[in-house]
Design an enzyme around this catalytic site. Structure first.
Site, short mmCIF file in Angstrom:
data_model
loop_
_atom_site.label_atom_id
_atom_site.label_comp_id
_atom_site.label_asym_id
_atom_site.label_seq_id
_atom_site.Cartn_x
_atom_site.Cartn_y
_atom_site.Cartn_z
N ASP A 125 0.82 -1.23 0.00
CA ASP A 125 0.00 0.00 0.00
C ASP A 125 0.85 1.27 0.00
OD1 ASP A 125 1.06 -0.07 2.51
OD2 ASP A 125 -0.85 -0.07 3.59
N GLY A 126 2.18 1.12 -0.07
CA GLY A 126 3.04 2.30 -0.18
C GLY A 126 3.68 2.74 1.13
N HIS A 186 17.97 26.57 0.97
CA HIS A 186 17.41 27.54 0.03
C HIS A 186 17.55 28.97 0.57
CE1 HIS A 186 15.08 29.21 -3.11
NE2 HIS A 186 14.22 29.71 -2.26
N LYS A 234 14.48 38.15 -10.86
CA LYS A 234 13.42 37.16 -11.06
C LYS A 234 12.24 37.51 -10.16
CE LYS A 234 13.04 32.51 -9.63
NZ LYS A 234 13.62 31.19 -9.47
N ASP A 249 22.72 27.73 -9.26
CA ASP A 249 21.45 27.76 -8.54
C ASP A 249 21.47 26.65 -7.49
OD1 ASP A 249 18.98 28.65 -7.82
OD2 ASP A 249 18.01 28.26 -9.76
N GLY A 274 13.56 23.18 -14.48
CA GLY A 274 14.60 23.67 -15.39
C GLY A 274 14.23 25.01 -16.01
N GLY A 275 13.03 25.50 -15.70
CA GLY A 275 12.56 26.75 -16.31
C GLY A 275 13.44 27.94 -15.95
N THR A 276 13.80 28.05 -14.68
CA THR A 276 14.60 29.20 -14.23
C THR A 276 15.97 29.17 -14.91
OG1 THR A 276 13.49 29.09 -12.09
CG2 THR A 276 15.57 30.30 -12.18
C1 R5P Z 1 14.06 29.26 -6.48
O1 R5P Z 1 14.03 30.27 -5.79
C2 R5P Z 1 15.21 28.32 -6.57
O2 R5P Z 1 16.42 28.92 -6.16
C3 R5P Z 1 15.35 27.77 -7.97
O3 R5P Z 1 15.72 28.80 -8.85
C4 R5P Z 1 14.08 27.15 -8.43
O4 R5P Z 1 13.58 26.30 -7.45
C5 R5P Z 1 14.29 26.38 -9.71
O5 R5P Z 1 13.07 25.83 -10.09
P1 R5P Z 1 12.78 25.46 -11.60
O6 R5P Z 1 13.89 24.60 -12.09
O7 R5P Z 1 11.45 24.74 -11.56
O8 R5P Z 1 12.66 26.74 -12.36
#
Ligand code: R5P
Length: 299
Positions: free
Chosen positions: A34-35, A127, A193, A220, A226-228
């Protein structure tokens, strides 16, 4: 002292143990149909300092529960001190209550670890170090934050990026670019950002950096979608940067992230082993960093 590699960090835990000249103490672990997780410590931990190494990359909730179970069991069975090494600490991005009524998840997680009996929490590239410090002052647990950035910067330097410009994708990460610049030496800056707290959409303003024909590395803490990183790399390529590298500590690389970053023009991807990943980047281990810190805190 016992080093216990948790189910999420077996390799890293074993590396740390070996660097400390210790035999790792495995955990008997399985997942029920069940995980749910089954956890059993296989050594007598009474009066010992127990170091549990367990990252909390996806599947975060399962890994957190396993960590809590290992911590609480070690304490209940008489461990003198429990040090939780959580190289990637999940839920760290919600490091305050941005909107009324939101869960302050970083605080919730630290509180859970403390309640389970953790005396120390060791993380890599938190973070937001300031938030962790603040949270530490509200709890009894000792928090130690290490950085993989010097290791990553040295790695890219050795791969021909000496003298490169260092960047962070936002102002909050400027300490990463600054630390990298101490090794790469080509100057440092950050991108602007902005995140819409309701939709999660990000807007990234790329400043004019005068880096045409030069090399640049974006550092980072996390790459998730990977968007940022992709936006930062594209911005650099648009400004005529000759070579761009993407460097991150916690390579979560969720579905499509690697392709997104490659498509944005990454000439090199470097990552650390705080999480296990299938990404084809150059990976540097944080094991020596963790082993050295453990030596220091138990001395
Ligand atoms: C955000 O403040 C973090 O430092 C990263 O830039 C972020 O978590 C990267 O997320 P993603 O790869 O989804 O853009």
């Amino acid at each position: 002292m016992f080093i216990v590699p948790g189910p999420a960090s077996i390799e890293l835990g074993e590396r740390v143990a070996s660097l400390l000249g210790l035999k790792p103490k495995p955990v008997d672990h399985r997942i029920f149909p069940d995980g749910e997780s089954y956890i059993r410590l296989t050594s007598n931990v009474r009066d010992e300092t127990v170091v549990i190494v367990q990252t909390t990359a996806p599947d975060q909730d399962r890994r957190l529960i396993q960590l809590i179970m290992m911590t609480s069991t070690a304490k209940e069975l008489g461990a003198e001190r429990v040090i939780c090494v959580v190289p990637y600490l999940a839920y760290s991005r919600q490091d305050k209550r941005f909107l009324e009524g939101e869960a302050f998840s970083l605080d919730v997680i630290v509180g859970m670890l403390e309640d389970a009996g953790a005396d120390d929490l060791l993380v890599v590239d938190a973070h937001n170090e300031d938030s962790l410090r603040e949270i530490q002052s509200m709890h009894g647990i000792k928090i130690h934050n290490l950085s993989a950035v010097p290791i990553l910067a040295q790695g890219v330097k050795d791969m021909g990026y000496g003298g490169a410009f260092s960047l962070s994708p936002d102002k909050g990460g400027i300490h990463l670019a600054k630390a990298a610049d101490k090794i790469l030496g080509g100057g440092y800056s950050f991108f602007e950002k902005r995140r819409d707290r309701k939709t999660g959409e990000i807007e990234m303003l790329v400043k004019d950096l005068e880096i045409k024909g030069k090399k640049a590395v974006v550092f980072d803490d996390i790459i998730s979608s990977g968007g940022t990183m992709a936006r930062a790399l594209r911005g650099l390529k648009d400004q005529g940067t000759e070579l761009v590298a993407a460097a991150c500590t916690h390579a979560l690389f969720m579905e499509g992230a690697e392709k997104r970053i490659e498509k944005a023009g990454a000439d090199l991807i470097v990552i650390s082993d705080t999480v296990t990943t299938s990404v084809e980047g150059i990976c540097f281990t944080v094991a020596p960093l963790i082993a050295e810190k453990i030596r220091e805190i138990v001395a």
